[in-house]
Write a protein that holds these residues in place. Structure first.
Motif, short mmCIF file in Angstrom:
data_model
loop_
_atom_site.label_atom_id
_atom_site.label_comp_id
_atom_site.label_asym_id
_atom_site.label_seq_id
_atom_site.Cartn_x
_atom_site.Cartn_y
_atom_site.Cartn_z
N ILE A 9 0.87 -1.03 0.19
CA ILE A 9 -0.10 -0.05 -0.04
C ILE A 9 0.67 1.19 0.04
CG2 ILE A 9 -1.78 1.25 1.20
CD1 ILE A 9 -2.90 -1.32 2.03
N TYR A 10 2.11 1.38 0.83
CA TYR A 10 2.94 2.36 0.66
C TYR A 10 3.46 2.48 -0.55
CZ TYR A 10 7.04 5.13 1.92
OH TYR A 10 8.04 6.00 1.88
N ASN A 13 0.95 4.26 -3.05
CA ASN A 13 0.59 5.44 -2.62
C ASN A 13 1.52 6.45 -3.01
OD1 ASN A 13 -2.01 5.41 -1.58
ND2 ASN A 13 -1.25 4.84 0.50
N LYS A 14 2.86 5.87 -2.89
CA LYS A 14 4.06 6.75 -3.28
C LYS A 14 4.33 6.70 -4.78
CE LYS A 14 9.03 7.22 -2.63
NZ LYS A 14 9.17 8.45 -3.42
N LEU A 16 1.60 6.41 -7.02
CA LEU A 16 0.39 7.39 -7.27
C LEU A 16 0.92 8.83 -7.07
CD1 LEU A 16 -2.42 7.62 -8.18
CD2 LEU A 16 -3.09 7.36 -5.92
N ILE A 17 1.36 9.48 -6.05
CA ILE A 17 1.92 10.62 -5.65
C ILE A 17 2.76 11.08 -6.49
CG2 ILE A 17 2.83 12.18 -3.80
CD1 ILE A 17 1.31 10.41 -1.80
N PRO A 50 -6.30 14.87 -0.55
CA PRO A 50 -6.10 14.00 0.58
C PRO A 50 -6.93 14.45 1.93
CG PRO A 50 -4.10 14.18 -0.50
CD PRO A 50 -5.15 15.25 -1.20
N TYR A 112 -7.15 11.68 -8.88
CA TYR A 112 -6.32 11.53 -7.51
C TYR A 112 -7.24 10.70 -6.28
CZ TYR A 112 -2.94 12.23 -3.99
OH TYR A 112 -1.88 12.20 -3.03
#
Length: 112
Positions: A9-10, A13-14, A16-17, A50, A112
């Motif tokens: 998941i981390y 997320n990284k 994606l960002i 977010p 996003y």
């Protein structure tokens, strides 16, 4: 912080960002001109997402009876409000004058 969530998941997320940021940087390179305001308008529009998502989950948890979230909710509301003020500054400087910039910012925020 990878230790607070699964590594997969981390990493997602990284990724994606970083991807969203790289797309914004590709379309809006820093040039030292008025177009930089459009870049920051897009960044600030996306940066608010977010906080909205987190606050929505916090409100849902509160609705289901979790009452000790008050300080966390106030903190994240203040963060969202801070991003709004950044966005208003970019708008006042002309960052949202171009309809293409507005559409791109809103589309990226939605995705996003």
């Amino acid at each position: 912080v990878p230790e607070l969530m699964g590594q997969d998941i981390y990493n997602f997320n990284k990724f994606l960002i970083d991807t969203v940021y790289d797309i914004i940087c590709f379309f809006y390179p820093v040039s030292g001109t008025k177009r930089d305001f459009a870049r920051f308008y897009v960044l600030e529009t996306v940066a608010r997402v977010p906080y909205f998502a987190y606050l929505s989950v916090m409100h849902l948890r509160e609705t289901f009876g979790e009452r000790e979230l008050g300080d966390k909710m106030r903190t994240h509301y203040a963060e969202a409000d801070n991003e709004l003020h950044h966005l208003l500054i970019m708008e006042s400087l002309g960052g949202n004058e171009n309809v293409v910039d507005r559409i791109l910012a809103q589309s990226m925020a939605f995705g996003y």
